[in-house]
Motif scaffolding. Structure first.
Motif, mmCIF file in Angstrom:
data_model
loop_
_atom_site.group_PDB
_atom_site.id
_atom_site.type_symbol
_atom_site.label_atom_id
_atom_site.label_comp_id
_atom_site.label_asym_id
_atom_site.label_seq_id
_atom_site.Cartn_x
_atom_site.Cartn_y
_atom_site.Cartn_z
ATOM 1 N N ALA A 85 8.046 9.606 3.934
ATOM 2 C CA ALA A 85 7.681 8.245 3.544
ATOM 3 C C ALA A 85 8.900 7.422 3.140
ATOM 4 O O ALA A 85 8.795 6.220 2.942
ATOM 5 C CB ALA A 85 6.691 8.292 2.383
ATOM 6 N N ASN A 86 10.043 8.058 3.005
ATOM 7 C CA ASN A 86 11.249 7.368 2.573
ATOM 8 C C ASN A 86 12.433 7.783 3.448
ATOM 9 O O ASN A 86 13.314 8.530 3.025
ATOM 10 C CB ASN A 86 11.530 7.696 1.101
ATOM 11 N N ASP A 115 -7.903 5.424 5.615
ATOM 12 C CA ASP A 115 -8.506 6.746 5.758
ATOM 13 C C ASP A 115 -9.245 7.241 4.530
ATOM 14 O O ASP A 115 -9.998 8.203 4.619
ATOM 15 C CB ASP A 115 -7.445 7.762 6.182
ATOM 16 N N LYS A 116 -9.033 6.613 3.383
ATOM 17 C CA LYS A 116 -9.739 6.952 2.141
ATOM 18 C C LYS A 116 -9.805 8.464 1.894
ATOM 19 O O LYS A 116 -10.891 9.053 1.835
ATOM 20 C CB LYS A 116 -11.130 6.341 2.140
ATOM 21 N N ALA A 174 3.189 0.814 3.800
ATOM 22 C CA ALA A 174 2.769 1.709 4.886
ATOM 23 C C ALA A 174 1.907 2.848 4.343
ATOM 24 O O ALA A 174 0.884 3.209 4.938
ATOM 25 C CB ALA A 174 3.993 2.265 5.613
ATOM 26 N N ILE A 175 2.299 3.409 3.205
ATOM 27 C CA ILE A 175 1.502 4.476 2.583
ATOM 28 C C ILE A 175 0.142 3.941 2.165
ATOM 29 O O ILE A 175 -0.895 4.569 2.401
ATOM 30 C CB ILE A 175 2.246 5.078 1.378
ATOM 31 N N LEU A 176 0.132 2.772 1.542
ATOM 32 C CA LEU A 176 -1.138 2.177 1.107
ATOM 33 C C LEU A 176 -2.056 1.897 2.291
ATOM 34 O O LEU A 176 -3.270 2.073 2.190
ATOM 35 C CB LEU A 176 -0.882 0.892 0.315
ATOM 36 N N ARG A 229 7.387 4.527 -8.076
ATOM 37 C CA ARG A 229 7.249 3.533 -9.156
ATOM 38 C C ARG A 229 6.837 2.162 -8.621
ATOM 39 O O ARG A 229 6.765 1.201 -9.372
ATOM 40 C CB ARG A 229 8.567 3.409 -9.907
ATOM 41 N N ASN A 230 6.588 2.062 -7.314
ATOM 42 C CA ASN A 230 6.328 0.772 -6.683
ATOM 43 C C ASN A 230 4.857 0.551 -6.358
ATOM 44 O O ASN A 230 4.482 -0.476 -5.810
ATOM 45 C CB ASN A 230 7.183 0.654 -5.406
ATOM 46 N N PHE A 231 4.005 1.485 -6.726
ATOM 47 C CA PHE A 231 2.584 1.350 -6.397
ATOM 48 C C PHE A 231 1.866 0.417 -7.372
ATOM 49 O O PHE A 231 2.209 0.361 -8.553
ATOM 50 C CB PHE A 231 1.905 2.724 -6.378
ATOM 51 N N PRO A 232 0.880 -0.333 -6.876
ATOM 52 C CA PRO A 232 0.123 -1.263 -7.727
ATOM 53 C C PRO A 232 -0.862 -0.505 -8.621
ATOM 54 O O PRO A 232 -2.006 -0.285 -8.258
ATOM 55 C CB PRO A 232 -0.593 -2.166 -6.721
ATOM 56 N N THR A 233 -0.393 -0.093 -9.768
ATOM 57 C CA THR A 233 -1.225 0.620 -10.738
ATOM 58 C C THR A 233 -1.129 -0.091 -12.082
ATOM 59 O O THR A 233 -0.237 -0.913 -12.293
ATOM 60 C CB THR A 233 -0.741 2.073 -10.926
#
Length: 91
Positions: A18-19, A71-72, A63-65, A38-42
């Motif tokens: 992913a990186n 696909d949940k 891209a990960i999101l 640390r970049n995820f919307p949480t």
């Protein structure tokens, strides 16, 4: 291969890297100096030099999101190796 019944009727998605920036440079941050975990919307997101200009500001995070929203998955297992190895799984 030893227990195929464990994955019968399940979809498995592997996101090998992913990186790619960090892999190339052997570091955990991407080319922008952002630690993607640390970049995820949480609720715990805090803007800063290593977390990005805003939640999901990095293309790798988006891209990960996209995969997660599309696909949940019922389970996410995160394996990280950058000097030390870690495995994290959601409940």
């Amino acid at each position: 291969s030893e227990a195929p019944e464990m994955i019968a009727n399940r979809q498995i998605i592997l996101l090998r890297d992913a990186n790619p920036d960090g892999l190339t440079r052997k570091q955990t941050a991407n080319d922008h100096g952002v630690e993607l975990n640390r970049n995820f919307p949480t609720p715990a997101y805090r803007p800063g030099a290593t977390s990005g200009a805003g939640p999901a500001s990095e293309p790798e995070t988006r891209a990960i999101l996209e995969v997660l929203y599309r696909d949940k998955p019922s389970r996410v297992i995160h394996v990280q190796s950058a000097g030390r190895s870690e495995v994290a799984a959601n409940s």
